[in-house]
Design an enzyme around this catalytic site. Sequence first.
Site, mmCIF file in Angstrom:
data_model
loop_
_atom_site.group_PDB
_atom_site.id
_atom_site.type_symbol
_atom_site.label_atom_id
_atom_site.label_comp_id
_atom_site.label_asym_id
_atom_site.label_seq_id
_atom_site.Cartn_x
_atom_site.Cartn_y
_atom_site.Cartn_z
ATOM 1 N N LYS A 167 -6.423 -13.436 -9.933
ATOM 2 C CA LYS A 167 -5.221 -13.294 -9.099
ATOM 3 C C LYS A 167 -4.990 -14.545 -8.248
ATOM 4 O O LYS A 167 -3.845 -14.958 -8.021
ATOM 5 C CB LYS A 167 -5.363 -12.071 -8.182
ATOM 6 N N GLU B 217 2.050 -19.483 -9.524
ATOM 7 C CA GLU B 217 3.298 -19.021 -8.908
ATOM 8 C C GLU B 217 3.865 -20.075 -7.955
ATOM 9 O O GLU B 217 5.074 -20.339 -7.953
ATOM 10 C CB GLU B 217 3.022 -17.710 -8.178
ATOM 11 N N GLY C 125 4.703 -7.028 -6.135
ATOM 12 C CA GLY C 125 5.509 -7.044 -4.929
ATOM 13 C C GLY C 125 6.211 -5.730 -4.663
ATOM 14 O O GLY C 125 5.731 -4.649 -5.025
ATOM 15 N N GLY D 230 0.805 -1.216 0.000
ATOM 16 C CA GLY D 230 0.000 0.000 0.000
ATOM 17 C C GLY D 230 0.835 1.260 0.000
ATOM 18 O O GLY D 230 0.521 2.231 -0.707
#
Length: 307
Positions: free
Chosen positions: A181, A188, A131, A19
Amino acid sequence: MSTEPDRRPLALVGLGKMGANMARRFARGGITVHGFDTGAEARVALADERGIETHSSLADVLAAIAAPRTIWLMLPAGEVSEQTLAEMLPLLAPGDLVIDGANANYLDTQRHAREAAVRGIDFVDCGVSGGVWGLQNGYCLMLGGEAQAVARAQPYVQVLAPAPERGWLHCGPAGAGHFVKMIHNGIEYGMMQALAEGFALLAGRPEFNIDLAGVAETWREGSVVRSWLLDLTAQALQGPDSLDSVTPWVADSGEGRWSVDEAIRQGTPAPVIVAALMSRFDSQGKADTANRLLALMRKGFGGHTLR
């Protein structure tokens, strides 16, 4: 008539690692950010950033921007997001827009969208990948929601993305962004596991004295397995004794579990993702009881020595 996108000031709730960097990228892209986090340290860390003003309560950050308001949430999935939405929705007005950037379960997201719609509030779910490198390189963004709500979010999305017209996608109705996602993170898990196991096999033949860092660097150039994850692997292997200094314990954030749940729900086989998730559980010591029982069984039927 101006063709400039409408980039009104934005409220950003949740100023953790992701954030905070998103707030910085917004501000550097010309969007005034009003930020809130329950942690004072997170607010202080952004105090000197140009274009960012932090607030000490949710009510204050909502009061700082004019209607119709856009609020971007960057909170952990689960209880924190649930509590924040429960507190925030009554403070909002019809016509406001909520963009949820959490790694949320898409089933929860669909419920949140319905709860917002009852109040006349637009809701967009946004899966975010990138990230700690997102500030520099931009974020990959996967959006779910009604077309008109996503259109309202687009000017902000284009600032976060690697480029205005790439690196983001309106995936479908509410929940679709978080669903995509979720599967992204399941993939991943599998890719990370394959790389880790491959390098473990290379290390398993000490008589060859293979330079693991050298292999990783070589594979980065022209190899079929070249990827950002391989780049990070190569970087991790550069330091002397890099592997020996790390505890072999790997966390799982939840998205891998949800991907496996979805595979079961659909009846769609996903053995690589399942195996990768099970390996993480193993690293956390959750296989210890089973392994002890296996050792005891071998002792029982074969008289094998216990270690």
